[in-house]
Write a protein that holds these residues in place. Structure first.
Motif, PDB file in Angstrom:
ATOM      1  N   VAL B 285       0.864  -1.174   0.000  1.00 48.03           N
ATOM      2  CA  VAL B 285       0.000   0.000   0.000  1.00 48.03           C
ATOM      3  C   VAL B 285       0.901   1.224   0.000  1.00 48.03           C
ATOM      4  O   VAL B 285       1.726   1.389   0.898  1.00 48.03           O
ATOM      5  N   LEU B 445      -8.578  -2.920   2.490  1.00 43.31           N
ATOM      6  CA  LEU B 445      -7.454  -2.476   1.656  1.00 43.31           C
ATOM      7  C   LEU B 445      -6.198  -3.281   1.986  1.00 43.31           C
ATOM      8  O   LEU B 445      -5.457  -3.698   1.091  1.00 43.31           O
ATOM      9  N   VAL B 455      -1.928  -1.210  -4.110  1.00 42.87           N
ATOM     10  CA  VAL B 455      -2.953  -0.319  -3.568  1.00 42.87           C
ATOM     11  C   VAL B 455      -2.377   1.076  -3.387  1.00 42.87           C
ATOM     12  O   VAL B 455      -1.305   1.246  -2.801  1.00 42.87           O
ATOM     13  N   VAL B 457      -3.409   4.755  -1.875  1.00 40.14           N
ATOM     14  CA  VAL B 457      -4.392   5.496  -1.085  1.00 40.14           C
ATOM     15  C   VAL B 457      -3.956   6.948  -1.003  1.00 40.14           C
ATOM     16  O   VAL B 457      -2.858   7.250  -0.538  1.00 40.14           O
TER      17      VAL B 457
END
Lengths: 361, 513
Positions: B285, B445, B455, B457
């Motif tokens: 992420v 997530l 991912v 964000v």
């Protein structure tokens, strides 16, 4: 005291009730108007709305008049749902009639089963071509389609006028500005003996069914609805706004052109200076009265057709001016817009609870 | 005077809507100078209560006392005259007008006259809320719009300031500065009713907290004596499960790659993207922090394909260059998106949930048959989202706008995640979402990344970013800082980067001064 209170969310049932309120209010206002004109209101209403439907012939005539209204209105509904405001259906109808009628004149006295379909296709293409101009201008330069489509209506009428005063004038027509009468193969078949009811009505019903399926079940209708309700969500999903502008203008232009060809090859049978008594404009009212829904447009189209018949009948029977038709159509739209307030608001009787002597807003 | 008179006292406030009791017998007191937190999940009835205090809505029963005097506040104008100022969570701004014009119509005539422009500049300066009075609202981001509301209130010298999630758009330093201001206001005797989901802030700032659940006051506490976790549990009435990072896995190859992306904004006051490069690897992420209006929206549009770039290789997924391809092609390449605005962007408000499921899943979930909508398939897909992502709704025939923010956001996340994207890009994933849903979304997530997806964000919520990110980067004025492992950052450092004051920049500015 009467007051309006905002509803939490839009009332679904009121969306469908509102047209009925509009019709009732139009009746009431119509009766008041007739009273003021010094005419027996009840008799006038009967002459206007009931008598035309007394005979089979009258009912057939209702369908004949409703045919172009329904066809155009369902076409326009596609655009209106996507916020594409084609106001020029009258012009697209005219050019469509010229294209379809032109095919009939070009193949004058040719008896072929292909002639009629050819005319209808030409009519659709003619209407599309006329609607393509606002579509091009809007997607290319960002012009307002309301203005361009409306103005092109008058250009279309001039094109019609030029053709029937010039190249397309009937050589045996004693100089009247009219085309030749179409030969039989170019006349749309009658479906009910001894009336004027023709195959165009079947086409209109097909149109309703197709539009309903496309609108509710097909990706095209889905894209149109999304772009109309939430343009950002449409771009999120990758629907292209320009495509939708083109698509909806082609649908509405094509439908209007088809209606135009059906008019000249059906009830009229030749190209004359006034092809339509404003069907293209009245269809806008039909579309909204029908809630932009194909089935709604069908009923609204029948109602509007009745105002045409009623106006004619009132003129003949009671010596009322033909303008009564326009007045009724206008009142319907007016009361519809007014009734639509009820979709978002509810009527409450009595003063608001707990108003205090605080400062006014 | 033996006892101080409360500035505001509510007793037995009840308000019912058809089908729900939004407030049931709610009582509370706010003393002069008190900073009073109102805590509760979305739908707990906070907004209804606040609307009542501000004169937007009438209660069915109950009394309100203002400085000891019983009265009814009939409308917001009257509230403002009493000295109640309110910063709404949902803004009431006119897009086609400037900041100054918007502020002018929201305040009294006397206040709006004269050197309003200058006063706006002064107040915004004073409270660390940079705002250009001459800009048009439609060019502003959510964060900047909220600043207008804050400044508008502060201009009116309120006695009671109601703040609904005011800090979601500020850097930690700015939050600290705002708190300094709020504390100063409180010392001057201004009462503050503070609504926030950020429990740490409430602990730091507020003197007292009233906790609501399902329309009722269920508890109260002194935040300084509680932990954020204990307050969250009071508010949910259940134990909070905070997201857990699954065991560290070695991230894979770069999957979403942006290279040397520069883009002049199409809006006059938009933010140009300057030479942005980033890589999100499979299984990680990447978080991008930043204050609203620093290019996040523009970056999102470029990534989602709503804005195309001339150089196709500026954005690529795997080995596929997609810079010039629209959203559909990117979805086919395995991207999923969650935009900032739930209603109107991520979902069509007036359409049913199953139609909204079809909206982005038509292709990848095979919900289309020769151009026709597979209704049964779409409904099943929507039902699947609802059950797997714990969306509370009576049924998938209901429209998107009938869902609460948290539930709709879970639905949108579910819709994107169930399409098994290799890449998911989310902007402000939990903005205005209740704590329970936010935790759920963050967990999903993390799970998605653990299953090998890349991912990204983009968020203004640092707590969130630290919770989910493996690596962090900061966007400021359209420039992206080089990403570093999240644990290497301190909050202060990120704050400086968000404000555009990284160390070398600071030196530069000093040199220019």
């Amino acid at each position: 005291m009467l007051r309006l209170e905002l509803r939490g969310e839009m009332s679904r049932s009121m969306i469908y009730w509102s047209p009925f309120f509009a019709v009732i209010l139009t009746f009431i206002a119509g009766m008041i108007m007739f009273t003021i004109l010094g005419v027996d209101p009840l008799k006038a209403i009967i002459t206007f709305f009931i008598e035309p439907l007394n005979s089979l012939d009258g009912i057939a005539e209702l369908f004949v008049k409703a045919t172009p209204l329904v066809l155009i209105a369902i076409g326009l509904s596609f655009g209106f749902q996507a916020n594409v405001w084609n106001i020029g259906a009258e012009g697209q109808l005219t050019i469509g009639a010229l294209a379809g009628g032109g095919v009939a004149l070009l193949f004058f006295n040719v008896d072929s089963p292909l002639l009629m379909p050819g005319m209808l296709i030409a009519g659709v293409l003619g209407g599309m071509a006329w609607a393509a101009i606002p579509a091009f201008l809007k997607t290319k330069f960002g012009t307002n389609e309301i203005l361009t489509s409306l103005m092109l209506t008058y250009v279309g009428l001039l094109v019609l006028s030029y053709l029937i005063h010039g190249p397309w004038k009937d050589p045996e027509g004693q100089n009247f500005p009219e085309s030749r009468l179409f030969h039989d193969a170019a006349i749309i078949p009658i479906i009910l003996e001894e009336t004027r009811l023709h195959f165009g009505w079947i086409i209109a019903l097909f149109g309703v069914a197709i539009a309903w399926v496309v609108m509710t079940r097909h990706m095209i209708g889905f894209q149109i609805r999304v772009i109309g309700m939430a343009p950002m969500a449409a771009s999120f999903a990758g629907f292209k706004e320009k495509h939708i502008i083109w698509l909806t203008l082609m649908i509405s232009g094509g439908a209007a052109g088809l209606a135009g060809t059906i008019e000249v090859s059906g009830p009229v049978g030749q190209i004359i200076p006034v092809i339509s008594p404003g069907y293209g404009f009245t269809a806008i009212i039909v579309a909204f009265l029908g809630r932009l829904h194909p089935v709604g447009c069908l009923f609204a189209g029948l109602l509007m057709a009745l105002t045409y018949l009623g106006g004619d009948n009132a003129q003949i029977e009671m010596n009322l001016p033909n303008a009564v038709t326009g007045v009724f159509q206008g009142m319907l739209l007016f009361f519809l817009l007014a009734s639509d307030v009820l979709v978002r608001y509810r009527v409450r009787f009595g003063a608001a609870k707990k108003v205090t002597a605080g400062e006014g807003a | 005077m033996t006892e101080e008179i409360p500035r505001l006292e509510l007793e037995g406030i009840t308000k019912a809507y058809p089908g729900v009791i939004a407030n049931n017998n709610v009582s509370m007191k706010i003393m002069p100078g008190e900073i009073h937190a109102l805590l509760g999940e979305n739908g707990a009835g906070k907004s209804t209560l606040v609307k009542f205090i501000y004169g937007v809505q009438k209660a069915d029963s109950g009394t309100l006392k203002w400085e000891g005097e019983e009265m009814i506040i009939p409308n917001p104008n009257a509230a403002r005259k009493l000295g109640v100022g309110m910063v709404f969570q949902h803004f009431s701004l006119f897009d086609a007008m400037t900041v100054e014009e918007n502020i002018a119509i929201g305040i009294s005539k006397e206040l709006a006259s004269g050197d309003l422009n200058q006063r706006i500049r002064d107040v915004s300066q004073q409270y660390g809320l940079p705002l250009d009075p001459d800009r048009y609202v439609h060019t502003l981001s959510v964060g900047e719009k909220q600043r207008i509301e804050v400044v508008r209130c502060l201009l009116q010298d309120p006695k009671l300031l109601i703040m609904d999630e005011p800090t979601s758009v500020l850097t930690p330093q700015e939050v600290d500065e705002l708190f300094v201001t709020l504390r100063a206001l409180s010392e001057e005797g201004v009462s503050i009713l503070y609504i926030s989901h950020k429990l740490q802030e409430i602990k730091d700032l507020c003197h007292f907290a009233t906790i609501m659940r399902m329309g009722e006051v269920v508890d109260d506490c002194i935040p300084a004596e509680e932990s954020p976790r204990s307050m969250a549990e009071m508010m949910m009435g259940a134990n909070l499960v905070s997201p857990e990072k699954p065991g560290k896995t070695e991230p894979g190859a770069p999957h979403l790659v942006v290279r040397d992306l520069s883009l002049a904004s199409s809006h006059q006051h938009g933010v140009d993207l300057k030479n942005v490069s980033l890589e999100v690897r499979k299984g990680e992420v990447l978080g991008i922090a930043g204050i609203a209006g620093n290019g996040q929206m523009e970056l999102m549009q470029v990534l989602s394909g709503e804005k195309l770039i001339d150089d196709p290789s500026a954005v690529s997924i795997g080995n596929e260059a997609v810079g010039k391809s629209g959203p559909k092609i990117r979805r086919n390449a395995g991207m999923g998106f969650v935009p900032e605005e739930r209603l109107g962007h991520g979902a069509v408000p007036e359409m049913s949930l199953w139609e909204n499921a079809f909206l982005s899943g038509s292709k990848s979930m095979n919900l289309m048959d020769k151009g026709f909508i597979n209704i049964k398939g779409s409904v099943d897909y929507a039902l699947n989202i609802v059950s797997e992502f714990n969306v509370k709704t009576p049924g998938v025939q209901h429209t998107a706008n009938s869902l609460s923010g948290g539930n709709l956001q879970k639905f949108i996340f579910g819709r994107e995640i169930l399409q098994c994207p290799g890449v998911i890009v989310a902007l402000q994933p939990t903005w205005g979402v209740d704590a329970g849903s936010a935790a759920f979304i963050r967990q999903s997530l993390l799970d998605l990344a653990a299953n090998g997806a890349a991912v990204l964000v983009i968020s203004q919520d640092l707590e969130e970013l630290f919770e989910v990110s493996d690596r962090l980067s900061v966007i400021c004025e359209g420039e992206l800082s080089p990403p570093r492992p999240a644990e290497e950052f301190t909050v202060e450092e990120i704050g400086l980067l968000m404000a555009g004051l990284s160390h070398d920049h600071q030196d530069e500015k000093v040199a220019h001064a």
